[in-house]
Design a protein around this motif. Structure first.
Motif, PDB file in Angstrom:
ATOM      1  N   MET A  65       0.822  -1.212   0.000  1.00 26.22           N
ATOM      2  CA  MET A  65       0.000   0.000   0.000  1.00 26.22           C
ATOM      3  C   MET A  65       0.860   1.268   0.000  1.00 26.22           C
ATOM      4  O   MET A  65       0.333   2.371  -0.061  1.00 26.22           O
ATOM      5  N   LEU A  66       2.184   1.117   0.054  1.00 28.34           N
ATOM      6  CA  LEU A  66       3.080   2.251   0.235  1.00 28.34           C
ATOM      7  C   LEU A  66       3.582   2.831  -1.079  1.00 28.34           C
ATOM      8  O   LEU A  66       3.939   2.105  -1.997  1.00 28.34           O
ATOM      9  N   GLU A  67       3.627   4.137  -1.131  1.00 27.90           N
ATOM     10  CA  GLU A  67       4.301   4.854  -2.215  1.00 27.90           C
ATOM     11  C   GLU A  67       5.790   4.905  -1.895  1.00 27.90           C
ATOM     12  O   GLU A  67       6.626   4.582  -2.710  1.00 27.90           O
ATOM     13  N   ARG A  68       6.102   5.343  -0.663  1.00 25.72           N
ATOM     14  CA  ARG A  68       7.489   5.376  -0.188  1.00 25.72           C
ATOM     15  C   ARG A  68       7.501   5.608   1.322  1.00 25.72           C
ATOM     16  O   ARG A  68       6.503   6.008   1.914  1.00 25.72           O
ATOM     17  N   GLU A  72       8.345  10.290   6.581  1.00 28.40           N
ATOM     18  CA  GLU A  72       6.926   9.960   6.728  1.00 28.40           C
ATOM     19  C   GLU A  72       6.652   8.665   5.971  1.00 28.40           C
ATOM     20  O   GLU A  72       7.431   8.261   5.115  1.00 28.40           O
ATOM     21  N   VAL A  73       5.518   8.045   6.280  1.00 28.92           N
ATOM     22  CA  VAL A  73       5.057   6.881   5.546  1.00 28.92           C
ATOM     23  C   VAL A  73       3.978   7.383   4.593  1.00 28.92           C
ATOM     24  O   VAL A  73       2.941   7.884   5.038  1.00 28.92           O
ATOM     25  N   ILE A  74       4.235   7.295   3.288  1.00 24.50           N
ATOM     26  CA  ILE A  74       3.331   7.853   2.287  1.00 24.50           C
ATOM     27  C   ILE A  74       2.618   6.710   1.565  1.00 24.50           C
ATOM     28  O   ILE A  74       3.269   5.833   0.988  1.00 24.50           O
ATOM     29  N   LEU A  75       1.288   6.757   1.613  1.00 22.77           N
ATOM     30  CA  LEU A  75       0.470   5.731   0.970  1.00 22.77           C
ATOM     31  C   LEU A  75       0.276   6.037  -0.497  1.00 22.77           C
ATOM     32  O   LEU A  75       0.260   7.211  -0.912  1.00 22.77           O
ATOM     33  N   ARG A  76       0.126   4.997  -1.309  1.00 23.55           N
ATOM     34  CA  ARG A  76      -0.150   5.149  -2.738  1.00 23.55           C
ATOM     35  C   ARG A  76      -1.502   5.822  -2.945  1.00 23.55           C
ATOM     36  O   ARG A  76      -2.390   5.747  -2.104  1.00 23.55           O
ATOM     37  N   GLY A  77      -1.684   6.401  -4.095  1.00 21.29           N
ATOM     38  CA  GLY A  77      -2.929   7.086  -4.408  1.00 21.29           C
ATOM     39  C   GLY A  77      -4.062   6.174  -4.836  1.00 21.29           C
ATOM     40  O   GLY A  77      -5.218   6.496  -4.653  1.00 21.29           O
TER      41      GLY A  77
END
Length: 79
Positions: A65-68, A72-77
């Motif tokens: 589910m992660l973008e990167r 911070e923990v950034i979730l995919r769109g």
């Protein structure tokens, strides 16, 4: 593929791709993060020391589910 979630990610803010804060990482186990959507100041402080744990209101984020992950923990769109 992003780097795997680790205990070093506990206490990081979780955001969506637009930067909206969704909570903090309360616990990481087996490539899954328990995210506290409404952390109190005490919970935020404890998480920064790795002392926070999972509770009933937390939701689970998996590595797919992660973008990167950086400061911070950034979730995919497209979840």
């Amino acid at each position: 593929m992003t780097a795997p979630l680790t205990d070093d990610d506990v206490g990081k803010t979780v955001v969506d791709v637009e930067g909206k804060e969704l909570g903090i990482v309360a616990k990481v186990e087996n490539g899954r993060a328990a995210v506290d959507p409404n952390p109190s100041l005490a919970e935020q402080a404890m998480a920064s020391f790795g002392w926070e744990g999972e509770d009933d209101e937390d939701y689970i984020v998996t590595e797919d589910m992660l973008e990167r992950v950086d400061n911070e923990v950034i979730l995919r769109g497209e979840l």
